[in-house]
Design a protein around this motif. Structure first.
Motif, PDB file in Angstrom:
ATOM      1  N   PRO A 263      66.334  45.079  58.939  1.00  0.00           N
ATOM      2  CA  PRO A 263      67.455  46.007  59.074  1.00  0.00           C
ATOM      3  C   PRO A 263      68.705  45.552  58.318  1.00  0.00           C
ATOM      4  O   PRO A 263      69.445  46.383  57.786  1.00  0.00           O
ATOM      5  N   LEU A 264      68.929  44.231  58.257  1.00  0.00           N
ATOM      6  CA  LEU A 264      70.097  43.743  57.526  1.00  0.00           C
ATOM      7  C   LEU A 264      69.934  43.967  56.029  1.00  0.00           C
ATOM      8  O   LEU A 264      70.882  44.356  55.343  1.00  0.00           O
ATOM      9  N   TRP A 265      68.736  43.753  55.503  1.00  0.00           N
ATOM     10  CA  TRP A 265      68.502  44.006  54.078  1.00  0.00           C
ATOM     11  C   TRP A 265      68.666  45.490  53.760  1.00  0.00           C
ATOM     12  O   TRP A 265      69.204  45.846  52.699  1.00  0.00           O
ATOM     13  N   ALA A 266      68.231  46.360  54.655  1.00  0.00           N
ATOM     14  CA  ALA A 266      68.418  47.794  54.457  1.00  0.00           C
ATOM     15  C   ALA A 266      69.900  48.139  54.421  1.00  0.00           C
ATOM     16  O   ALA A 266      70.359  48.933  53.578  1.00  0.00           O
ATOM     17  N   GLN A 271      74.803  49.433  51.320  1.00  0.00           N
ATOM     18  CA  GLN A 271      76.198  49.116  51.064  1.00  0.00           C
ATOM     19  C   GLN A 271      76.444  48.886  49.571  1.00  0.00           C
ATOM     20  O   GLN A 271      77.469  49.299  49.038  1.00  0.00           O
ATOM     21  N   CYS A 272      75.494  48.263  48.896  1.00  0.00           N
ATOM     22  CA  CYS A 272      75.623  48.040  47.449  1.00  0.00           C
ATOM     23  C   CYS A 272      75.726  49.370  46.713  1.00  0.00           C
ATOM     24  O   CYS A 272      76.584  49.550  45.833  1.00  0.00           O
ATOM     25  N   GLY A 273      74.846  50.317  47.052  1.00  0.00           N
ATOM     26  CA  GLY A 273      74.858  51.615  46.385  1.00  0.00           C
ATOM     27  C   GLY A 273      76.115  52.398  46.659  1.00  0.00           C
ATOM     28  O   GLY A 273      76.712  52.999  45.746  1.00  0.00           O
ATOM     29  N   PHE A 274      76.560  52.381  47.915  1.00  0.00           N
ATOM     30  CA  PHE A 274      77.755  53.138  48.278  1.00  0.00           C
ATOM     31  C   PHE A 274      79.000  52.563  47.603  1.00  0.00           C
ATOM     32  O   PHE A 274      79.828  53.299  47.065  1.00  0.00           O
ATOM     33  N   SER A 332      69.903  58.773  69.722  1.00  0.00           N
ATOM     34  CA  SER A 332      70.064  57.326  69.801  1.00  0.00           C
ATOM     35  C   SER A 332      71.128  56.857  68.809  1.00  0.00           C
ATOM     36  O   SER A 332      71.486  57.567  67.867  1.00  0.00           O
ATOM     37  N   GLN A 333      71.607  55.652  69.022  1.00  0.00           N
ATOM     38  CA  GLN A 333      72.600  55.095  68.118  1.00  0.00           C
ATOM     39  C   GLN A 333      72.029  54.935  66.713  1.00  0.00           C
ATOM     40  O   GLN A 333      72.719  55.203  65.719  1.00  0.00           O
ATOM     41  N   THR A 334      70.775  54.521  66.616  1.00  0.00           N
ATOM     42  CA  THR A 334      70.133  54.370  65.313  1.00  0.00           C
ATOM     43  C   THR A 334      70.051  55.711  64.582  1.00  0.00           C
ATOM     44  O   THR A 334      70.379  55.815  63.398  1.00  0.00           O
ATOM     45  N   THR A 335      69.637  56.752  65.288  1.00  0.00           N
ATOM     46  CA  THR A 335      69.540  58.078  64.680  1.00  0.00           C
ATOM     47  C   THR A 335      70.905  58.578  64.240  1.00  0.00           C
ATOM     48  O   THR A 335      71.047  59.176  63.164  1.00  0.00           O
ATOM     49  N   SER A 336      71.921  58.324  65.044  1.00  0.00           N
ATOM     50  CA  SER A 336      73.270  58.737  64.694  1.00  0.00           C
ATOM     51  C   SER A 336      73.744  58.075  63.413  1.00  0.00           C
ATOM     52  O   SER A 336      74.287  58.729  62.517  1.00  0.00           O
ATOM     53  N   ARG A 337      73.528  56.765  63.313  1.00  0.00           N
ATOM     54  CA  ARG A 337      73.975  56.045  62.108  1.00  0.00           C
ATOM     55  C   ARG A 337      73.275  56.590  60.865  1.00  0.00           C
ATOM     56  O   ARG A 337      73.894  56.779  59.811  1.00  0.00           O
ATOM     57  N   LYS A 338      71.967  56.857  60.971  1.00  0.00           N
ATOM     58  CA  LYS A 338      71.218  57.359  59.825  1.00  0.00           C
ATOM     59  C   LYS A 338      71.622  58.790  59.480  1.00  0.00           C
ATOM     60  O   LYS A 338      71.706  59.158  58.300  1.00  0.00           O
ATOM     61  N   ILE A 448      66.616  53.964  51.577  1.00  0.00           N
ATOM     62  CA  ILE A 448      66.133  52.690  52.121  1.00  0.00           C
ATOM     63  C   ILE A 448      66.699  52.457  53.519  1.00  0.00           C
ATOM     64  O   ILE A 448      65.992  51.989  54.421  1.00  0.00           O
ATOM     65  N   PHE A 449      67.977  52.812  53.729  1.00  0.00           N
ATOM     66  CA  PHE A 449      68.572  52.662  55.058  1.00  0.00           C
ATOM     67  C   PHE A 449      67.879  53.570  56.064  1.00  0.00           C
ATOM     68  O   PHE A 449      67.644  53.187  57.211  1.00  0.00           O
ATOM     69  N   ASN A 450      67.547  54.790  55.645  1.00  0.00           N
ATOM     70  CA  ASN A 450      66.879  55.724  56.555  1.00  0.00           C
ATOM     71  C   ASN A 450      65.505  55.224  56.986  1.00  0.00           C
ATOM     72  O   ASN A 450      65.057  55.482  58.098  1.00  0.00           O
TER      73      ASN A 450
END
Length: 471
Positions: A263-266, A271-274, A332-338, A448-450
């Motif tokens: 998850p940290l690598w994702a 973050q690099c792309g953004f 869920s918090q994960t779904t919200s972030r994505k 990748i984050f998704n």
């Protein structure tokens, strides 16, 4: 995470000593700390942005009617000057996160904010006496100082912001990014075209930065536990929400677990792309608007700031929406972030693709697309940017330092990409390549984050009992 049953989304009181005896202030010390962090980021982004606007006036003898204002039309390394900030910015990030976790973030912020303000104040004199090389060095020093900004801020937020208020209070604090950006563009353009000229931009921000540094030194604190003026109710509310009651002052950093965390690598890749796309827009839009859309410097700064006004305004309702749907357990918090990340990335990328086909006489269309590209990225602010605290509240500053340091290597590439690919600044076809590249990078990294991202607290957030005796 340890939480009391009395902790609700709009909590009015907390349980102190086992019974609800004291009201938690709706506006308390946690809000004051966020306000101070807002001001620090606001000034920092003023320093980041003002040179992007000022460099046009610094190198164009026709930008100001006052002949006493110095200009340097023979400077040929504008892209390198703008990228010099990142030469210093990327290096201290990991150390800054570790140091904030180990020693507290307050004095690192005070010291680095003061130094960058002094360098900013002296920029006109540096330009006059040391030329392009001197300005590059000054920007690198400012970049080094700001390398402490987000790791320290993230660590302080992880100590001060209750879980139930994470999106709205973090959103307010980081709202200083678009607000500082848009105001710097407006003010810098107006001052650069006034009788005071571009040097006044640096004098003003340098003075404000020193003032804010002094103020934070007086009223800033590393955590509720060391603030002698906070009420016991508010302190208990924050600590119980975050699970910080009777917590250790320092957590050993589990480097192996961090560096092997999917998850940290994702998060890092996203973050690099953004960040790359953000800095393409932030640093290069004034140049695009001047040479392709033919706006003068005053109109340039005003129109360049409009997307950041939308970004700033949208941040507030979106922050409350994010907290609401998570606290009500609609998703869920994960779904919200994505979800929030995806909406921001898709809309921004679509606008960038369309901008590639804007003609020089379609300035109104270009402005609307810029507003969409930057303004709608507000959705992203409540996706991956909160993920450092999601994954590990105890190591949030360290995670931010690691991700921000690596990702901003790519932001340093942004002006250099333009310098390499845009040989004729008046050619919209060459700018099309830049917009397509930025959109493509952001879409790929967002996917990748998704797929691999998560907003669950990781097991390595807590210290390994086997390692306790080794510290």
């Amino acid at each position: 995470m340890v939480q009391s049953e009395s902790l609700k989304k709009d909590i009015l009181y907390t349980s102190v000593g086992g019974s609800p005896t004291e009201h938690v202030p709706k506006i308390g010390k946690r809000h004051l700390q966020c306000l101070m962090l807002f001001l620090i980021i606001f000034i920092a982004y003023g320093f980041r942005v003002n040179l992007s606007v000022a460099i046009v006036a610094m190198t164009d003898p026709t930008a100001n009617e006052n002949s006493d204002i110095p200009t340097y039309p023979y400077w040929t390394q504008k892209g390198t000057i703008l990228s010099a900030f990142f030469w210093g910015y990327v290096w201290p990030q990991v150390f800054a996160g570790y140091a904030a976790n180990r020693f507290g973030a307050k004095w690192f912020l005070v010291g680095t904010m003061s130094l960058q303000s002094i360098v900013g104040f002296c920029t006109p004199h540096i330009a006059a006496h040391l030329g392009e090389t001197g300005v590059m060095l000054g920007r690198a020093i400012q970049g080094f100082c700001q390398g402490f900004l987000f790791p320290s801020t993230t660590h302080l937020l992880s100590q001060w912001v209750p879980h139930e208020e994470r999106a709205r209070m973090t959103g307010f604090t980081y709202g200083a990014v678009p607000f500082g950006t848009l105001l710097a563009m407006l003010v810098s353009g107006a001052i650069a075209s006034s009788s005071h000229g571009w040097p006044m931009i640096f004098y003003m921000y340098g003075s404000l930065g020193i003032l804010v540094s002094i103020l934070f030194a007086i009223i800033g604190y590393n955590s509720p536990a060391v603030d002698p003026t906070i009420s016991e109710a508010e302190k208990q509310y924050i600590e119980r929400s975050l699970g910080h009651t009777n917590e250790k002052a320092f957590h050993k950093v589990p480097w192996k677990c961090i560096l092997t965390s999917t998850p940290l690598w994702a998060l890092l890749i996203t973050q690099c792309g953004f960040v790359y796309t953000f800095w393409i827009l932030l640093a290069q839009i004034p140049t695009y608007m001047k040479f392709v859309l033919n706006f003068n410097i005053k109109d340039n700064s005003l129109l360049s700031s409009l997307p950041y006004i939308v970004l700033f305004i949208l941040s507030f309702p979106l922050s409350f929406l994010s907290d609401f749907i998570i606290n009500k357990k609609y998703i869920s918090q994960t779904t919200s972030r994505k979800l929030f990340s995806s909406i921001g990335i898709v809309t921004t990328s679509a606008a960038l693709f369309m901008m590639g086909y804007v003609k020089p006489d379609e300035s109104t269309k270009a402005i609307w697309l810029l507003i969409a590209a930057i303004g709608l990225s507000a959705f992203c602010n409540f996706g991956w940017p909160l993920n450092h605290m999601d994954l590990s509240p105890n190591h949030a500053g360290t995670l931010m330092g690691l991700c921000n340091g690596i990702s901003n290597i790519f932001s340093g590439f942004a002006p250099l990409t333009v310098q390499l690919l845009v040989k004729d600044e008046r050619d919209p076809v060459q700018w099309r390549v830049i917009f397509f590249l930025a959109a493509g990078v952001q879409i790929v990294t967002g996917m990748i984050f998704n797929v691999y991202g998560s907003a669950e607290v990781q097991s390595w957030n807590e210290d390994d009992p086997k390692e306790e005796g080794k510290e």
